[in-house]
Design a protein around this motif. Sequence first.
Motif, short mmCIF file in Angstrom:
data_model
loop_
_atom_site.label_atom_id
_atom_site.label_comp_id
_atom_site.label_asym_id
_atom_site.label_seq_id
_atom_site.Cartn_x
_atom_site.Cartn_y
_atom_site.Cartn_z
N LEU A 1 5.09 26.27 -23.94
CA LEU A 1 4.58 27.64 -23.96
C LEU A 1 5.66 28.62 -24.41
O LEU A 1 6.86 28.43 -24.15
N ALA A 2 5.21 29.72 -25.05
CA ALA A 2 6.13 30.80 -25.41
C ALA A 2 6.47 31.59 -24.16
O ALA A 2 5.75 31.53 -23.15
N PRO A 3 7.59 32.34 -24.17
CA PRO A 3 7.94 33.17 -23.01
C PRO A 3 6.80 34.15 -22.68
O PRO A 3 6.07 34.59 -23.56
N SER A 4 6.67 34.45 -21.42
CA SER A 4 5.62 35.38 -20.98
C SER A 4 5.77 36.72 -21.69
O SER A 4 6.88 37.26 -21.82
N GLY A 5 4.67 37.27 -22.17
CA GLY A 5 4.68 38.56 -22.85
C GLY A 5 4.82 38.47 -24.36
O GLY A 5 4.81 39.50 -25.05
N THR A 6 4.93 37.25 -24.89
CA THR A 6 5.03 37.08 -26.34
C THR A 6 3.73 37.49 -27.01
O THR A 6 2.65 37.06 -26.60
N PRO A 7 3.78 38.38 -28.04
CA PRO A 7 2.54 38.80 -28.71
C PRO A 7 1.79 37.61 -29.31
O PRO A 7 2.39 36.61 -29.73
N GLN A 8 0.47 37.71 -29.35
CA GLN A 8 -0.37 36.63 -29.86
C GLN A 8 0.00 36.28 -31.30
O GLN A 8 -0.04 35.12 -31.70
N SER A 9 0.37 37.28 -32.09
CA SER A 9 0.68 37.06 -33.50
C SER A 9 1.96 36.25 -33.71
O SER A 9 2.18 35.69 -34.79
N GLU A 10 2.81 36.18 -32.70
CA GLU A 10 4.09 35.46 -32.83
C GLU A 10 4.03 34.05 -32.26
O GLU A 10 5.04 33.33 -32.28
N LEU A 11 2.87 33.64 -31.74
CA LEU A 11 2.76 32.30 -31.16
C LEU A 11 2.72 31.24 -32.26
O LEU A 11 2.02 31.40 -33.26
N THR A 12 3.47 30.17 -32.09
CA THR A 12 3.47 29.08 -33.05
C THR A 12 2.35 28.10 -32.70
O THR A 12 1.75 28.16 -31.63
N SER A 13 2.10 27.17 -33.64
CA SER A 13 1.09 26.15 -33.37
C SER A 13 1.50 25.30 -32.17
O SER A 13 0.66 24.82 -31.40
N ARG A 14 2.81 25.10 -32.00
CA ARG A 14 3.33 24.35 -30.85
C ARG A 14 2.98 25.07 -29.55
O ARG A 14 2.55 24.46 -28.58
N ASN A 15 3.16 26.40 -29.53
CA ASN A 15 2.83 27.19 -28.34
C ASN A 15 1.34 27.10 -28.01
O ASN A 15 0.96 26.93 -26.85
N LYS A 16 0.52 27.22 -29.04
CA LYS A 16 -0.93 27.20 -28.82
C LYS A 16 -1.40 25.82 -28.34
O LYS A 16 -2.26 25.73 -27.47
N THR A 17 -0.80 24.77 -28.92
CA THR A 17 -1.16 23.42 -28.46
C THR A 17 -0.77 23.23 -27.00
O THR A 17 -1.52 22.66 -26.20
N GLY A 18 0.42 23.72 -26.65
CA GLY A 18 0.86 23.64 -25.26
C GLY A 18 -0.08 24.36 -24.32
O GLY A 18 -0.40 23.87 -23.23
N GLY A 19 -0.56 25.54 -24.73
CA GLY A 19 -1.51 26.29 -23.91
C GLY A 19 -2.82 25.55 -23.71
O GLY A 19 -3.38 25.51 -22.61
N ASP A 20 -3.30 24.94 -24.79
CA ASP A 20 -4.56 24.19 -24.70
C ASP A 20 -4.42 22.98 -23.78
O ASP A 20 -5.32 22.67 -22.99
N VAL A 21 -3.27 22.29 -23.87
CA VAL A 21 -3.06 21.12 -23.02
C VAL A 21 -2.95 21.54 -21.56
O VAL A 21 -3.53 20.88 -20.67
N LEU A 22 -2.22 22.62 -21.30
CA LEU A 22 -2.08 23.11 -19.92
C LEU A 22 -3.45 23.42 -19.33
O LEU A 22 -3.75 23.03 -18.20
N ILE A 23 -4.26 24.12 -20.08
CA ILE A 23 -5.58 24.52 -19.57
C ILE A 23 -6.47 23.28 -19.37
O ILE A 23 -7.22 23.19 -18.38
N THR A 24 -6.38 22.33 -20.27
CA THR A 24 -7.17 21.09 -20.15
C THR A 24 -6.87 20.38 -18.84
O THR A 24 -7.78 19.97 -18.10
N PHE A 25 -5.57 20.23 -18.53
CA PHE A 25 -5.21 19.50 -17.31
C PHE A 25 -5.44 20.35 -16.05
O PHE A 25 -5.65 19.80 -14.97
N ALA A 26 -5.42 21.67 -16.21
CA ALA A 26 -5.80 22.52 -15.08
C ALA A 26 -7.27 22.31 -14.74
O ALA A 26 -7.66 22.22 -13.57
N VAL A 27 -8.11 22.24 -15.78
CA VAL A 27 -9.54 22.00 -15.58
C VAL A 27 -9.77 20.63 -14.94
O VAL A 27 -10.57 20.50 -14.01
N LEU A 28 -9.07 19.61 -15.42
CA LEU A 28 -9.22 18.26 -14.85
C LEU A 28 -8.76 18.22 -13.39
O LEU A 28 -9.37 17.54 -12.55
N GLN A 29 -7.70 18.97 -13.07
CA GLN A 29 -7.22 19.00 -11.69
C GLN A 29 -8.25 19.66 -10.78
O GLN A 29 -8.50 19.18 -9.66
N VAL A 30 -8.84 20.75 -11.23
CA VAL A 30 -9.87 21.43 -10.44
C VAL A 30 -11.08 20.52 -10.25
O VAL A 30 -11.69 20.49 -9.17
#
Length: 523
Positions: free
Chosen positions: A357-386
Amino acid sequence: MADVPISLRAILFAIFVAFGFLFGYDTGVISGCLIMPDFVRRFGQVDSNGQHFLSSSRQSIITSLLSAGTFIGSLAQALTADRYGRKGSIFIWSTIFTIGVIIQTATDTSLVQLTVGRFIAGLGVGSMSAIVPLYNGETAPKSIRGVILVMYQLQIIMGIFLSYIIDLGTHSIKSSASWRIPTGLQILWGLTLMSSILFLPESPRHLLYTDREEQARRVVADLNSVPLDHELVGDVISELKYGIAVENEGGHASWLECFSTRNMLWKRTINGMMLQMLQQFNGENFYYYYGDTFFLSAGTQLSPYVIQVILGAVSLVGTVPALYLIETWGRRRSLLTGAVLQAICAVIAAFVGHFLLAPSGTPQSELTSRNKTGGDVLITFAVLQVFAFSMFWGPTPWVYLGESFPLRVRPRGIALGSASNWLWNFLISFFSPRISARIGPLILLIFFGMLLVAVAYVYLFIPETKGLSLEEVDELYRSGVPPWRSASWKPHLYDNTPGVKVHEGGEREDEKNGSVAEEHSKE
């Protein structure tokens, strides 16, 4: 005894008394409010750039004061449940809850008024979290007690889910209505419970306790849809009288008796309180309370409100198979499986979130594909944990708590378990935003570590109680069988009872009529 039909009143009773909806809604609604612009402007602070923000300390105070109230309320209800009855006590505490919500909704910019209102509402939530299950067990016909347990858990999740949907629908309003509407709707939920309880009967057990046997007989007959002279009425009244006699033997049970060595009561009380603590350390309430704020840093294209709705829907769906697995897999297997699955999800989400993930507060326009992939993976496993939590650790600790104590100390044992739940709920909700502000997604490693503790504790200390009556649970603890061998343990309580055959698994067959009675006696 032949089966008896369930009356319409009993069905309505099941719907209203399983009103866990109120507790769930109150838990979920604050998450979305914490990031609503109008809410942040009124109760937050201003940084050096003139921007309004809600600090982690204020977030923790706003959220945790409800949990502080619930802890006190879960114990204070013991003072009203016997004096005013279960029915009267529910009315009193639902009124207190409604007053607390009114105070919250009416505030303008006062953080003190908001938090005081949440504390008062918490008193009502905590007290009813202990009284309502007690009222269920004492009043509901045996044939629908399991249904009420199911409805109670489902309504909690439904309340959380609905709060997320309403937050999603109001967050874009450019005024205080964005947070006043979802908060103020709780007034309606409180009034619903206050009015519905007036049409429900008093607990027959409390009626007998206060020497009103005729009224108790009418309640039992009405809820079971049988005449007053039916044998079922006599059997139920006799059971209740016996339970009251046992409780009064040697005087009223004290709180300290829950920790006595008799019948291993201390071990049962500690087990009940530990399971409630470990349930809180699963990490789910972190998502419920602070999910919107946490997911803002994930950099996903989805709105955090949408993600919360997805989490709520997943929780709701996950509860359905739990109703089957609890009785087929048993308590131990459900708890062990759930802890392992959640631990895997937590550790993956923690490291992915920390390294990608990018540092907290990073503008959406500055997020890399790596950051976005990390966000999607985090959310996926959060959903699975719930989802895993809803299947295993959501309902199971409450089921175990309800079937672990003999009649004499049961109300106090359940109250101590509920108080443990709310105490750790308060501590986690108070410290989580402060810890998350410092270490970000690595906070999930704390929950990962506690889930490993949960695996060890359940394996070493939690016996299997599936299919056992309260008397057989006594025998189980007295037998000294190791918990890891308890699933194959067979009770001997009925070995010398004429006309009763005990099958493998603990089911007891009345040889006279050939019926099998699975007297779980959870309540």
